[in-house]
Design an enzyme around this catalytic site. Sequence first.
Site, PDB file in Angstrom:
ATOM      1  CB  SER A 129      45.466 -29.614-127.681  1.00 20.54           C
ATOM      2  OG  SER A 129      44.822 -29.773-126.448  1.00 20.54           O
ATOM      3  CG  HIS A 145      47.769 -28.879-125.038  1.00 19.52           C
ATOM      4  ND1 HIS A 145      46.927 -28.181-125.337  1.00 19.52           N
ATOM      5  CD2 HIS A 145      49.058 -28.047-125.238  1.00 19.52           C
ATOM      6  CE1 HIS A 145      47.211 -26.876-125.716  1.00 19.52           C
ATOM      7  NE2 HIS A 145      48.600 -26.918-125.552  1.00 19.52           N
ATOM      8  CG  ASP A 181      48.986 -23.285-126.127  1.00 19.79           C
ATOM      9  OD1 ASP A 181      49.556 -22.236-126.247  1.00 19.79           O
ATOM     10  OD2 ASP A 181      49.641 -24.205-126.078  1.00 19.79           O
TER      11      ASP A 181
END
Length: 338
Positions: free
Chosen positions: A155, A182, A275
Site C-alpha cells: 500500500s 492499493h 490489509d
Amino acid sequence: MRIGIVNDLSIATEALRRVLARRPDHRVVWAAASGADAVACCARDTPDVVLMDLVMPGMNGVEATRRIMAESPCPILVVTVSVGAHAALVYEAMGHGALDATDMPSLGNEEDNGADKLLAKIDLIGRLSTAPPRAAVPRAAAPASSRKLLAIGASAGGPSAVARVLEGLPPEFSGAVAVVQHIDEKFAPGMADWLGRYSRLPVRIAAVGDTLQSGHVLLAATNDHLSLRADGRLDYVREPVELPYRPSVDVFYKSAAEHWRGPIVGVLLTGMGRDGAAGLRLLREQGHHTIAQDQASSAVYGMPKAAAELNAAVEILPLDRIAARLRDLFAQTQTSPP
C-alpha cells in the site's frame, strides 16, 4: 478531519477550501505555499491528512512527502492538476508513503468538478486509519504441485518497494508473480508500465480470465478485488464491499490459498492499515513461506506490523534483502519453511 493543504497557487488553495467547507466534519488547520513550508507545518501541527500538490517551485511534492513521512508521518493524498500528466511523480510520491492521488477540483459550480471524488478519497483515508482487522479464514491443506506463485501485497510506499523487489528478480525467475497494490484503477496501467522499467520480467495489468504464468508479473488493476478462481483464472470481485482497501491483499491471499495448486510465497510490504496480515497468516498456516518487510525499511509500518503481530510472517526482512531471499526460495524445489 483536520486537514493541511499544500499548494503554491492561492486559487488552488481556495478551491480546496471551498470543497472541504461542504463537510462540517473537515477543518483546514493550515495551508502551506511550498514543500518546505509543508514540512515545517507538519512538524508543528501534524494533521489527519495532507492534501499535497506535486509541482511547486523549490521543494516539490515528492520531496515534501519524503520529508514529512520521515519526520512527522501522517496520511498524504496527492491533489494536483492532471495526475495523468505527472504519473511518474505520483508513483514517486506513493513510493515515499503517499496513499493515493486525485485531480485538483475546479472552482466552477458544474456538477462534476472533481469535488465529490476528492471528498470520497478523504473519507476512504479516514476509514483506512480506523479499519478493524478481519478474521482469518479457517486453515486448509495446501495442494501439492510444482507450480510456484509469488504473491506481493503493498500500500503506502508500495510502488518503489515493489519496484525494488522486482528489480532483484532474474529474467529466468521460475515463479508466477501477482502484485496487489492499493492504487486507484486510473493509475494502474501507468504503474504497470513504470514497474516494467525496473523489472526484468514482463509486467502488465491483470485482466479477467488471465492465468498466472511463470516469469510474468500481473498487477491488480481495478477498484474491485483481484481473486483467483477455482479454474485457475483471475477475476475481479466486489465482495466484500465494506472493505476500505481496494483492491484488497487479503482477498487475493485467501483466493490463492484456496485455489492455487502449488507452493506460494507471500510477501507483505509497506502500507497503512492491516490489509494482508490475516491472509498472510492463512498462507503460513497452510505451510507456505511468508515474508513481511521490516520496520526500518518501511515507508509506512502498518500492514507489515500487523502481520508481525499476528505471527503471520516466517521471516521479517529489510527491503534490500527480500529479492535475494526470493531468488533462493524459488531456486528450491519446495518453498515451505523448514
